[in-house]
Design an enzyme around this catalytic site. Structure first.
Site, short mmCIF file in Angstrom:
data_model
loop_
_atom_site.label_atom_id
_atom_site.label_comp_id
_atom_site.label_asym_id
_atom_site.label_seq_id
_atom_site.Cartn_x
_atom_site.Cartn_y
_atom_site.Cartn_z
CG HIS A 155 37.09 34.24 43.01
ND1 HIS A 155 38.02 34.84 42.19
CD2 HIS A 155 35.95 34.94 42.83
CE1 HIS A 155 37.46 35.85 41.54
NE2 HIS A 155 36.21 35.94 41.91
CG HIS A 182 36.93 38.39 37.80
ND1 HIS A 182 37.38 38.99 38.96
CD2 HIS A 182 35.84 37.67 38.17
CE1 HIS A 182 36.59 38.64 39.96
NE2 HIS A 182 35.65 37.84 39.51
CG HIS A 197 28.64 39.19 39.50
ND1 HIS A 197 29.44 40.29 39.73
CD2 HIS A 197 29.42 38.12 39.76
CE1 HIS A 197 30.64 39.88 40.10
NE2 HIS A 197 30.66 38.57 40.15
CD GLU A 240 34.00 39.80 41.98
OE1 GLU A 240 34.18 38.63 42.31
OE2 GLU A 240 33.75 40.14 40.79
C1 DHB Z 1 30.84 34.35 37.99
C2 DHB Z 1 31.32 35.64 38.23
C3 DHB Z 1 32.38 35.85 39.11
O1 DHB Z 1 32.86 37.07 39.44
C4 DHB Z 1 33.00 34.78 39.72
O2 DHB Z 1 34.06 35.03 40.50
C5 DHB Z 1 32.52 33.48 39.50
C6 DHB Z 1 31.45 33.27 38.63
C7 DHB Z 1 29.73 34.10 37.04
O3 DHB Z 1 29.09 35.05 36.58
O4 DHB Z 1 29.46 32.95 36.72
FE FE Z 2 34.47 37.00 40.99
#
Ligand code: DHB
Ligand code: FE
Length: 284
Positions: free
Chosen positions: A59, A12, A197, A244
């Site tokens: 978030h 997302h 991530h 997540e």
């Molecule tokens: C990013 C990824 C995410 O899941 C999020 O909630 C906010 C930023 C990113 O990769 O920049």
């Molecule tokens: Fe996220």
């Protein structure tokens, strides 16, 4: 009776929403990513559901850190795109399905899963970016998403977060709830967020292709086994925000016990700081 016929899984990343909204999808950086969703947009047109049950995470937008429900079901008639600091995304208001959402709440809570019932909420990139990826931008002449959406928010931001096992079993309870709804609705369930991530600290920018692809393999073939993987493995291997991915187990648990048909699989690195994974599974 209503029936879950398919599940969709996708990352997302908010920058994907910005690329779409600012007309950058053909730029060399973004082009390979959006190419991976061309099939998906056609599949959505060909298999339009009556309702999407969309599992995502907020978030700290709708809930903030003052109040953090572990699982929250949106029972409202509509949900506005949230302002996350740059103004709301220029996407349609999400139309809910209060009757099916209330039915799922009734059934799942009676099955001993405590849900927070949310009658008013704005939805952030966790929900709107997957909709944009799968549906494209609706034309101004018909500015709406293709069907009603039930937002289902999971806390994966503030520990303690729910285990993979609990998410998987909750998915099974959602399946039972949908199948006991007294109207012949075709329902899709989506699991969103991920993949590897980390947005903070010394490991910011962490990507783990091997972990991500093994997760996709096992989510398809052995979801009950994947449900037993503890949080610490996600955080160590997939980064702090890789957690997540437990949300994908809710959607997978809602699928039939028979092996699903894999109709689309896509993996791309990078999008902003994140590895993007995407699956479409149909029930046989
Ligand atoms: C990013 C990824 C995410 O899941 C999020 O909630 C906010 C930023 C990113 O990769 O920049
Ligand atoms: Fe996220």
């Amino acid at each position: 009776m209503a029936k879950i016929t398919a599940s969709v899984y996708t990352s997302h990343v908010p920058a994907i929403g910005a690329a779409l909204d600012l007309g950058k999808t053909a730029e060399p950086y973004w082009q390979p990513l959006f190419k991976g969703y061309e099939f998906s947009k056609q599949w959505m047109r060909d298999h339009k559901p009556d309702v999407i049950f969309l599992v995502y995470n907020d978030h700290a937008t709708a809930f903030s850190l003052e109040m953090i429900p572990t699982f929250a079901i949106g029972t409202a008639a509509q949900f506005k795109p949230a302002d996350e600091g740059w103004g709301p995304r220029p996407v349609p208001t999400v139309i809910g399905h209060p009757d099916l959402a209330s039915h799922v709440a009734q059934s799942v809570i009676q099955d001993d899963f405590d849900l927070t019932i949310v009658n008013k909420m704005d939805v952030d990139h966790g929900l709107t970016v997957p909709l944009s990826l799968m549906c494209g931008q609706p034309p101004q002449s018909d500015f709406r998403w293709p069907c009603p959406v039930i937002p289902f928010a999971v806390n994966v931001v503030q520990y303690p977060v729910p285990s993979g096992r609990r998410c998987y079993n909750l998915g099974r309870a959602i399946r039972k709830a949908v199948e006991s709804y007294d109207e012949p609705l075709n329902v899709h369930i989506w699991g969103t967020g991920g993949m590897s991530h980390q947005l903070q600290g010394p490991r910011a920018g962490l990507i783990n292709k091997e972990f991500d692809n093994a997760f996709l393999d096992r989510l398809i073939a052995d979801p009950a086994g994947q449900a037993g993987v503890p949080h610490i493995d996600y955080v160590r291997e997939a980064g702090s925000e890789g957690i997540e991915l437990v949300m994908w187990l809710i959607a997978r648990g809602a699928m039939s016990d028979k092996p699903p048909r894999v109709v689309h699989r896509f993996y791309h690195v990078p999008a902003s700081n994140t590895a993007v994974g995407h699956l479409i599974l149909e029930n046989q």
